[in-house]
Design a protein around this motif. Structure first.
Motif, PDB file in Angstrom:
ATOM      1  N   LYS A 173       0.835  -1.207   0.000  1.00 15.74           N
ATOM      2  CA  LYS A 173       0.000   0.000   0.000  1.00 15.74           C
ATOM      3  C   LYS A 173       0.867   1.253   0.000  1.00 15.74           C
ATOM      4  N   ALA A 174       1.912   1.261   0.818  1.00 13.70           N
ATOM      5  CA  ALA A 174       2.799   2.426   0.891  1.00 13.70           C
ATOM      6  C   ALA A 174       3.468   2.684  -0.454  1.00 13.70           C
ATOM      7  N   PHE A 175       3.862   1.614  -1.143  1.00 13.01           N
ATOM      8  CA  PHE A 175       4.486   1.783  -2.455  1.00 13.01           C
ATOM      9  C   PHE A 175       3.482   2.296  -3.474  1.00 13.01           C
ATOM     10  N   LEU A 176       2.292   1.715  -3.489  1.00 11.64           N
ATOM     11  CA  LEU A 176       1.277   2.130  -4.459  1.00 11.64           C
ATOM     12  C   LEU A 176       0.918   3.601  -4.300  1.00 11.64           C
ATOM     13  N   GLU A 177       0.981   4.092  -3.069  1.00 12.38           N
ATOM     14  CA  GLU A 177       0.648   5.491  -2.814  1.00 12.38           C
ATOM     15  C   GLU A 177       1.680   6.458  -3.389  1.00 12.38           C
ATOM     16  N   THR A 178       2.857   5.929  -3.745  1.00 16.04           N
ATOM     17  CA  THR A 178       3.886   6.783  -4.367  1.00 16.04           C
ATOM     18  C   THR A 178       3.680   6.901  -5.873  1.00 16.04           C
ATOM     19  N   LEU A 179       2.766   6.100  -6.422  1.00 21.39           N
ATOM     20  CA  LEU A 179       2.573   6.053  -7.876  1.00 21.39           C
ATOM     21  C   LEU A 179       1.339   6.847  -8.295  1.00 21.39           C
ATOM     22  N   PRO A 180       1.312   7.323  -9.534  1.00 22.43           N
ATOM     23  CA  PRO A 180       0.079   7.886 -10.078  1.00 22.43           C
ATOM     24  C   PRO A 180      -1.002   6.805 -10.057  1.00 22.43           C
ATOM     25  N   ASP A 181      -2.261   7.210  -9.947  1.00 24.29           N
ATOM     26  CA  ASP A 181      -3.364   6.248  -9.829  1.00 24.29           C
ATOM     27  C   ASP A 181      -3.346   5.199 -10.937  1.00 24.29           C
TER      28      ASP A 181
END
Length: 349
Positions: A173-181
């Motif tokens: 989740k923390a990694f995905l939050e660093t990416l554009p949607d």
């Protein structure tokens, strides 16, 4: 659209230092690990081509290079292709449209990035199914050896599976939050978990309006970005390290075995004798390690007086050929010449 992406991508791979034949492009794209092909990739800054998932037949390469020449993006002189000013402009525009491509990928991580994606998906599946108490699922990876390696890795983390599942989910989740949607969705769509099969590569391509090549490239680049997220991700870092080790740190199995002996103090002669190989084969393994893993412990393999002479010659004549060097140094081995030439290309002299 598919073909234009390929044409743009091939053109993007060229730099001002690139000057290669069609056959050299083919061999680099195939990931050939011969010292000559690896050196050609290094000299022409085509490491990205070596790392790419571009798979074309000989006739397709002929077709693509002709079309790039017709577009005026590449020019051919004496059988060697080079980028033109128009091609450079097109390359810059392409990078603006696909900013993910504008990154530096390590040669040593080529095999690891591909394998890590599959381990990453499988660990997610295992922990997801465990969370729901389901043991009757079909494993994402069917290979027994890899299954056992992953089970061993899970056991080595030292946590019961339930807390481990929460920790894994938090890190993802923390990694995905660093990416554009869109990129976050790109990864999530392909993940596998309880009652969730995940999209195939074809389905992912259709949903995101990508070509199959774009899906492969995007996946591998995101795995590289994930590998740089390790300071905050203990589990992901541990998994990457385990995969990287299983991939022999980017080397072929034979080269890895030779380098293990050499790094423990064995000579080229002794290593060849122990492994029942020709000495030239072991020397090729050293070159593979230098070109792929940037191994720096090779200097003791070159006589000091020869190294000093070669260094001096390259400093006075950067384009020094092996034939020219032979005229200055008696009984010069090509192996020694090539190692110092690599230093010159990398600006390490």
């Amino acid at each position: 659209m598919t073909e234009m992406f390929e044409l743009n991508y091939i053109n993007y791979l060229f730099s001002e230092k690139t000057s290669v034949t069609l056959r050299q492009m083919e061999l680099i794209a195939e990931g050939k690990r011969t010292p000559s092909t690896l050196f050609t990739a290094e000299k022409n800054q085509l490491q990205a081509l070596f790392l790419s998932s571009l798979s074309l037949s000989k006739s397709e390469w002929v077709d693509r290079m002709k079309k790039l020449s017709d577009l005026g993006w590449l020019t051919q002189e004496e059988g060697r292709y080079q980028i033109t000013p128009s091609g450079q402009q097109s390359k810059e525009a392409f990078i603006l449209n696909y900013p993910l491509l504008n990154c530096t990928l390590e040669m040593s991580d080529a095999l690891t990035r591909k394998a890590f994606w599959h381990w990453f998906i499988f660990v997610t599946q295992i922990l997801s199914e465990f969370s729901y108490g389901n043991k009757g699922y079909i494993p994402y990876i069917s290979d027994r050896l890899t299954q056992n390696r992953i089970k061993k890795w899970l056991a080595e983390q030292g946590f019961p599976q339930k807390p481990l599942a929460f920790m894994w989910a938090d890190e993802i989740k923390a990694f995905l939050e660093t990416l554009p949607d869109e990129l976050g969705t790109f990864i999530v769509n392909q993940m596998i978990g309880h009652n969730y099969e995940g999209m195939t590569k074809r389905q992912t391509a259709e949903k995101h309006g990508m070509t199959s090549l774009e899906v492969l490239l995007t996946t591998e680049i995101l795995m590289d970005r994930l590998s740089r997220f390790f300071e905050e991700s203990d589990l992901l870092k541990s998994l990457w390290d385990t995969v990287h080790k299983s991939c022999h740190y980017g080397l072929s199995d034979s080269a890895y075995r030779s380098m293990t002996f050499l790094m423990n103090g064995s000579s080229i002669h002794s290593t060849a004798a122990i492994r029942k190989l020709k000495e030239n084969t072991v020397k090729e393994h050293v070159l593979e390690a230098v070109l792929i893993s940037k191994y720096t412990g090779y200097k003791p393999l070159i006589p000091k007086e020869v190294y000093d002479q070669l260094r001096k010659l390259f400093l006075s004549e950067p384009s020094l050929s092996y034939a020219q060097a032979q005229q200055e140094i008696q009984q010069l081995e090509f192996f020694w010449y090539r190692l110092v030439e690599i230093e010159r290309i990398r600006g390490c002299l």
